[in-house]
Motif scaffolding. Structure first.
Motif, PDB file in Angstrom:
ATOM      1  N   ILE A 112       1.213  -1.461   0.139  1.00 57.70           N
ATOM      2  CA  ILE A 112      -0.190  -0.639   0.031  1.00 57.70           C
ATOM      3  C   ILE A 112       0.555   0.983  -0.150  1.00 57.70           C
ATOM      4  O   ILE A 112       1.680   1.762   0.956  1.00 57.70           O
ATOM      5  CB  ILE A 112      -1.478   0.288   1.423  1.00 57.70           C
ATOM      6  CG1 ILE A 112      -1.773  -0.738   1.153  1.00 57.70           C
ATOM      7  CG2 ILE A 112      -1.527   1.401   0.767  1.00 57.70           C
ATOM      8  CD1 ILE A 112      -2.154  -1.808   2.997  1.00 57.70           C
ATOM      9  N   VAL A 113       0.617   2.025  -0.946  1.00 56.96           N
ATOM     10  CA  VAL A 113       1.195   3.613  -1.177  1.00 56.96           C
ATOM     11  C   VAL A 113       0.424   4.367  -0.814  1.00 56.96           C
ATOM     12  O   VAL A 113      -0.222   4.323  -1.746  1.00 56.96           O
ATOM     13  CB  VAL A 113       2.403   3.367  -2.246  1.00 56.96           C
ATOM     14  CG1 VAL A 113       2.884   4.458  -1.742  1.00 56.96           C
ATOM     15  CG2 VAL A 113       3.045   2.230  -2.488  1.00 56.96           C
ATOM     16  N   GLU A 114       1.102   5.731   0.794  1.00 59.67           N
ATOM     17  CA  GLU A 114      -0.203   5.611   1.231  1.00 59.67           C
ATOM     18  C   GLU A 114      -0.002   6.551   1.805  1.00 59.67           C
ATOM     19  O   GLU A 114       0.602   6.046   3.551  1.00 59.67           O
ATOM     20  CB  GLU A 114      -1.158   5.548   1.244  1.00 59.67           C
ATOM     21  CG  GLU A 114      -2.677   5.853   2.024  1.00 59.67           C
ATOM     22  CD  GLU A 114      -2.886   7.003   0.912  1.00 59.67           C
ATOM     23  OE1 GLU A 114      -2.454   7.973   0.825  1.00 59.67           O
ATOM     24  OE2 GLU A 114      -3.975   6.248  -0.593  1.00 59.67           O
ATOM     25  N   THR A 167      -1.506  -1.049  -4.315  1.00 57.83           N
ATOM     26  CA  THR A 167      -2.143   0.560  -4.349  1.00 57.83           C
ATOM     27  C   THR A 167      -1.615   1.515  -3.931  1.00 57.83           C
ATOM     28  O   THR A 167      -0.715   1.573  -3.686  1.00 57.83           O
ATOM     29  CB  THR A 167      -3.607   0.373  -3.351  1.00 57.83           C
ATOM     30  OG1 THR A 167      -2.598   0.468  -1.939  1.00 57.83           O
ATOM     31  CG2 THR A 167      -3.908  -1.215  -3.572  1.00 57.83           C
ATOM     32  N   ILE A 168      -1.475   2.290  -5.087  1.00 54.79           N
ATOM     33  CA  ILE A 168      -0.673   3.481  -5.283  1.00 54.79           C
ATOM     34  C   ILE A 168      -1.904   4.959  -4.812  1.00 54.79           C
ATOM     35  O   ILE A 168      -2.597   5.160  -5.895  1.00 54.79           O
ATOM     36  CB  ILE A 168       0.107   3.551  -6.454  1.00 54.79           C
ATOM     37  CG1 ILE A 168       0.652   2.871  -6.403  1.00 54.79           C
ATOM     38  CG2 ILE A 168       1.195   5.008  -6.256  1.00 54.79           C
ATOM     39  CD1 ILE A 168       2.312   2.747  -7.236  1.00 54.79           C
ATOM     40  N   ASP A 169      -1.383   5.990  -4.676  1.00 55.88           N
ATOM     41  CA  ASP A 169      -1.728   7.447  -4.385  1.00 55.88           C
ATOM     42  C   ASP A 169      -1.328   8.096  -4.749  1.00 55.88           C
ATOM     43  O   ASP A 169       0.250   7.530  -5.369  1.00 55.88           O
ATOM     44  CB  ASP A 169      -2.176   7.234  -2.743  1.00 55.88           C
ATOM     45  CG  ASP A 169      -2.537   9.238  -2.781  1.00 55.88           C
ATOM     46  OD1 ASP A 169      -2.083   9.736  -1.487  1.00 55.88           O
ATOM     47  OD2 ASP A 169      -3.486   8.786  -3.794  1.00 55.88           O
ATOM     48  N   ILE A 173      -0.539  -2.921 -10.498  1.00 57.60           N
ATOM     49  CA  ILE A 173      -0.518  -1.849  -9.912  1.00 57.60           C
ATOM     50  C   ILE A 173      -2.413  -1.155  -9.111  1.00 57.60           C
ATOM     51  O   ILE A 173      -2.871  -1.803 -10.960  1.00 57.60           O
ATOM     52  CB  ILE A 173       0.216  -1.034 -10.524  1.00 57.60           C
ATOM     53  CG1 ILE A 173       1.436  -1.649  -9.904  1.00 57.60           C
ATOM     54  CG2 ILE A 173       0.086   0.737  -9.512  1.00 57.60           C
ATOM     55  CD1 ILE A 173       2.592  -0.157 -10.325  1.00 57.60           C
ATOM     56  N   ILE A 174      -2.829  -0.836  -8.185  1.00 57.95           N
ATOM     57  CA  ILE A 174      -3.998  -0.264  -8.495  1.00 57.95           C
ATOM     58  C   ILE A 174      -3.994   1.106  -8.032  1.00 57.95           C
ATOM     59  O   ILE A 174      -3.013   1.324  -6.782  1.00 57.95           O
ATOM     60  CB  ILE A 174      -5.214  -1.222  -8.104  1.00 57.95           C
ATOM     61  CG1 ILE A 174      -5.406  -2.449  -8.602  1.00 57.95           C
ATOM     62  CG2 ILE A 174      -6.585  -0.465  -7.325  1.00 57.95           C
ATOM     63  CD1 ILE A 174      -5.852  -3.015  -7.412  1.00 57.95           C
ATOM     64  N   HIS A 189      -3.535  -2.161 -13.779  1.00 60.30           N
ATOM     65  CA  HIS A 189      -4.389  -2.620 -13.471  1.00 60.30           C
ATOM     66  C   HIS A 189      -5.567  -2.402 -13.395  1.00 60.30           C
ATOM     67  O   HIS A 189      -6.860  -2.215 -14.346  1.00 60.30           O
ATOM     68  CB  HIS A 189      -4.215  -3.494 -12.449  1.00 60.30           C
ATOM     69  CG  HIS A 189      -5.410  -4.941 -12.583  1.00 60.30           C
ATOM     70  ND1 HIS A 189      -6.015  -5.388 -13.504  1.00 60.30           N
ATOM     71  CD2 HIS A 189      -6.166  -4.393 -10.961  1.00 60.30           C
ATOM     72  CE1 HIS A 189      -6.751  -5.822 -12.812  1.00 60.30           C
ATOM     73  NE2 HIS A 189      -7.533  -5.323 -12.005  1.00 60.30           N
ATOM     74  N   ASP A 190      -5.403  -0.859 -12.517  1.00 60.39           N
ATOM     75  CA  ASP A 190      -7.211  -0.077 -12.393  1.00 60.39           C
ATOM     76  C   ASP A 190      -6.834   1.168 -12.214  1.00 60.39           C
ATOM     77  O   ASP A 190      -6.290   1.370 -11.864  1.00 60.39           O
ATOM     78  CB  ASP A 190      -7.562  -1.588 -11.505  1.00 60.39           C
ATOM     79  CG  ASP A 190      -9.341  -1.183 -11.426  1.00 60.39           C
ATOM     80  OD1 ASP A 190     -10.445  -1.922 -10.978  1.00 60.39           O
ATOM     81  OD2 ASP A 190      -9.931  -0.084 -12.547  1.00 60.39           O
ATOM     82  N   VAL A 191      -7.977   2.521 -11.901  1.00 62.73           N
ATOM     83  CA  VAL A 191      -7.924   3.055 -11.876  1.00 62.73           C
ATOM     84  C   VAL A 191      -9.275   3.512 -10.524  1.00 62.73           C
ATOM     85  O   VAL A 191     -10.488   2.846 -10.970  1.00 62.73           O
ATOM     86  CB  VAL A 191      -8.068   4.326 -12.281  1.00 62.73           C
ATOM     87  CG1 VAL A 191      -7.845   5.566 -12.065  1.00 62.73           C
ATOM     88  CG2 VAL A 191      -6.412   4.523 -13.227  1.00 62.73           C
TER      89      VAL A 191
END
Lengths: 128, 661
Positions: free
Chosen positions: B542-544, B586-588, B614-615, B632-634
């Motif tokens: 998780i990148v947040e 997951t990336i912010d 990567i989402i 992969h997704d937004v």
């Protein structure tokens, strides 16, 4: 032009009070409105010679109200002066494009505003 | 039995070297009896033989001993001319020695004149053998030509080719392109191993030697395996698409290795990706610039409004336009005062925001009596509430009456929520401030109003800087657009979270959850691994940087059976990304140290986790922002847990029911 009727439209009561006092002190008959709806009612009843128009108003804003008044043959002769805190590049052009006869930024100069209004009214006299 | 079928009506152009007329006739008779349609010529001397050999013959039958010359000379003459002519020797004086001599000299048979019955089978066999030999020669010639063609193709092929021995696992030869690719001479290539031109491990970490063994095994089984292979030559890694083509039909366990150098293609892709990236970045910058300009315009407007009253009234008073003894004079002074105070509030908000943005906000927690603090805030706003006939109530739960927190910041939060509630609640409404427990560790400050409420679509924008609802010239309510955003930043910086529940037309409840007893906030640089990592569980990075969003993501993923690791900045994300394999990330897009798009570009260029889905999770609800990035997704914030899990399931990582204990 003392005795002439002026409508002041501003959603900020303090500013409304200031301009109203100033215009009264210069001999104008003053009506006030905090929003466009009230302004339209007042115009119908009082037939002002000049409107000092704030741009940021709740609901219908000052630009839209000006467009409507300038499109209506019954009200298009009323002098409309935008008095607004929108002082960024392009704001003047927007006000003039909407049909305002002049554009004055806040903070206003209390010593010049009555003069400017008188000038516009005099010009109108000559034209008509 | 004579196999007549093979010789019946077979035409035979026969050359006979024979001094005896009788023996010649006997020979012809035997052959004709055997079914051959014989056209024969007899030669009796070397000269006649030489002349006759200029013409084509099916068969030559020669006496062994003749006056002036013999069978040996005949055979030599044929050999000298390189003729492909079947030859049988007949002899009146047979013996083992002459027979061996004749056969060595190229005769197909050696017969005794005493046994004429053997002639026909011998001729049949000789003709058959001759035909077989001719066919063999033909095949060999074709093979040679085919090999020449193959060699030429191999040499001139536009791509690097290796000729490879699957048994010895050695390069037999390489064409000029291969030599150029590997920066070695062809002699150096010959006999060397594929591993001599490969790194010990492939970029995905697998052992090159094990992989070569695997692919050679497959090639030996008759397959022609194709695979991505990174070679190593001249100090450079060379990504390729390589195929081992089994050519066992041509040579024993022989293979050709076709190599497609991918460097150009990858460079082109990299260029394209970079340009897309730059374009995205450019768009982001433009958007940020637009928001800043809009913010500046708003600020200018909001600062000019109180200044108008301050300067205007001051001018009137100064110019003597108002009688100093009149109540109006005093009223105007009051207007100057309140406008000045409003201006100060604006400036403080702006400065606070700037501090929060720069990360320079300081918190000084101390022991606070909640009821007293609440009373102080209420006192400031009581007049405003009374003005609109709004009932202002407070409820403090005794269990959270004592808190350890920065009182000024808590007051600021309460004040912002309360003044917001008063602004949006019509005459005669109710506003209630509550402080109550939220779990064992936290407390909750909430302000409930009976105001106009907020549409669900707008809630996401409420706490974001520069985003005023009803933006544009028709803003109903004065404000800097900073109050709620500032509140959120203040609360989050203290490890808390904010939120709102609202029903349009009924009212809203804004809340802030904060630790009851604050400790110095320090963000741990060590890996935060939540929960026990179970065997075989999938790990999501998780990148947040936003604490509230972190907790939400962790909760959502952990409850669905994923292990999670957390990175709070772009640089931390990169070092983790390089250190191990993740199943997903997951990336912010809004990070403290770099733009999310920059981070995406770096992560996607890393070899580890090259294929990790990567989402992107963003407040900017526009998938086009990351168009061109292999993501992969937004998903949009606020995050919908179900959508996140569905997205992971689409990436081949379905949620698992968490074991209940």
């Amino acid at each position: 032009m003392p005795g002439e009727r002026v409508l002041i439209v501003d959603d900020n009561p303090t500013n409304l009070k200031l301009v109203a006092y100033l215009m009264k002190a210069n001999g104008y008959t003053v009506d006030t409105a905090l929003d466009a709806e009230t302004a339209l009612d007042s115009i119908r009843v009082n037939h002002p010679d000049v409107i000092l128009m704030d741009i940021q108003l709740p609901g219908i804003d000052g630009l839209e109200l000006t467009r409507r008044l300038k499109a209506d043959p019954g009200t298009r002769d009323i002098v409309i002066v935008a008095v607004t805190a929108y002082a960024m590049k392009g704001d003047q052009a927007k006000a003039l494009a909407a049909g305002c006869d002049d554009y004055i930024t806040k903070p206003i100069d209390t010593r010049k505003l009555p003069e400017t209004i008188a000038h516009h009214l005099a010009k109108r006299e000559i034209v008509s | 039995m004579v196999p007549r079928a093979t010789s019946a009506n077979t035409e035979l152009q026969l050359l006979v070297a024979e001094d005896s007329e009788d023996d010649f006739e006997i020979l012809l008779r035997e052959l004709r009896k055997g079914g051959y349609v014989v056209t024969a010529e007899r030669v009796k001397s070397t000269g006649e033989l030489e002349a006759a050999l200029a013409r084509p013959w099916d068969l030559l039958i020669s006496d062994w001993i003749m006056p002036g010359f013999g069978g040996l000379q005949v055979l030599e003459a044929i050999a000298q001319r390189g003729l492909d002519l079947a030859c049988i020797i007949v002899s009146g004086t047979p013996g083992e020695e002459p027979a061996v001599q004749a056969l060595r000299a190229g005769a197909l048979d050696f017969l005794s004149k005493d046994r004429p019955r053997r002639l026909v089978p011998a001729v049949q066999r000789a003709l058959r053998e001759a035909a077989d030999r001719r066919a063999r020669v033909q095949i060999e010639r074709e093979l040679r030509s085919s090999e020449r063609r193959y060699r030429t193709g191999f040499e001139l092929a536009p791509e690097p080719l290796l000729s490879y021995d699957l048994d010895r696992r050695a390069i037999v030869d390489g064409n000029a392109k291969a030599a150029a690719l590997f920066q070695r001479s062809r002699d150096e290539l010959r006999g060397s191993d594929l591993l001599a031109v490969s790194p010990p491990r492939q970029p995905d970490g697998r052992s090159s030697s094990e992989l070569v063994a695997h692919y050679v095994e497959r090639a030996l089984a008759g397959e022609s395996p194709g695979f991505l292979w990174t070679f190593h030559a001249g100090g450079e890694l060379i990504p390729t698409e390589t195929r081992i083509i089994n050519l066992a039909s041509v040579g024993h366990n022989h293979a050709q290795i076709n190599i497609v150098d991918l460097r150009e293609r990858l460079r082109a892709e990299e260029m394209r990706r970079r340009s897309v990236e730059l374009e995205m970045q450019n768009r982001r910058i433009q958007e940020a610039s637009r928001l800043k300009s809009e913010f500046l315009a708003n600020m200018s407007h909001e600062l000019r409004t109180p200044l108008n009253a301050i300067i205007g009234f001051a001018e009137l008073l100064h110019d003597g336009q108002v009688d100093p003894q009149s109540p109006t004079h005093k009223e105007f002074l009051g207007d100057i005062l309140s406008s000045g105070r409003h201006l100060l509030q604006l400036i403080n908000d702006i400065l606070d925001l700037a501090k929060v943005e720069a990360g320079k906000l300081e918190f000084r927690p101390e022991l606070v009596e909640a009821p007293r603090l609440v009373g102080e805030v209420i006192a400031i706003l009581r007049t405003t509430a009374a003005h609109k006939q709004i009932r202002l109530e407070t409820q403090v739960d005794p269990t959270v009456a004592t808190l350890t927190i920065d009182p000024a910041r808590l007051k600021q939060v309460a004040y912002n929520y309360l003044s917001n509630a008063l602004k949006f609640t019509p005459q005669g409404g109710n506003v209630t401030l509550r402080i109550k427990p939220d779990g064992a560790e936290q407390f909750r400050l909430e302000v409930q109003d009976t105001g106009i409420g907020i549409a669900p679509a707008d809630i996401a924008r409420l706490f974001v800087e520069f985003q005023q609802l009803e933006a544009g010239a028709a803003k109903r309510h004065q404000g800097t657009g900073l109050g709620l955003a500032l509140t959120r930043r203040l609360v989050e910086a203290q490890g808390g979270s904010v939120g709102v529940r609202s029903v349009v037309g009924e009212g809203s409840t804004f809340y802030a959850c904060l630790p009851r007893h604050a400790i110095a906030i320090s963000r741990s640089p060590t890996p935060i691994v939540f929960g026990p990592v179970r065997e075989g569980s999938r790990t999501v990075l998780i990148v947040e940087d936003d604490v509230r969003d972190q907790l939400q993501l962790v909760a959502a993923l952990e409850s669905a059976g994923y292990a999670v690791e957390l990175a709070e900045s772009g640089s931390e994300a990169i070092s983790r990304w390089r250190s191990r394999r993740y199943d997903a990330a997951t990336i912010d897009l809004l990070l403290p140290d770099m733009s999310g798009l920059e981070l995406l570009a770096v992560l996607r260029s890393e070899i580890t986790n090259r294929t990790t889905p990567i989402i992107v999770i963003t407040v900017v609800p526009d998938a086009r922002l990351v168009a061109g990035f292999p993501v992969h997704d937004v998903l949009n914030k606020p995050l919908d847990r179900e959508r996140l899990l569905a997205s992971l399931a689409r990436a081949g990582l379905p949620a698992r029911q968490r074991e209940r204990t």
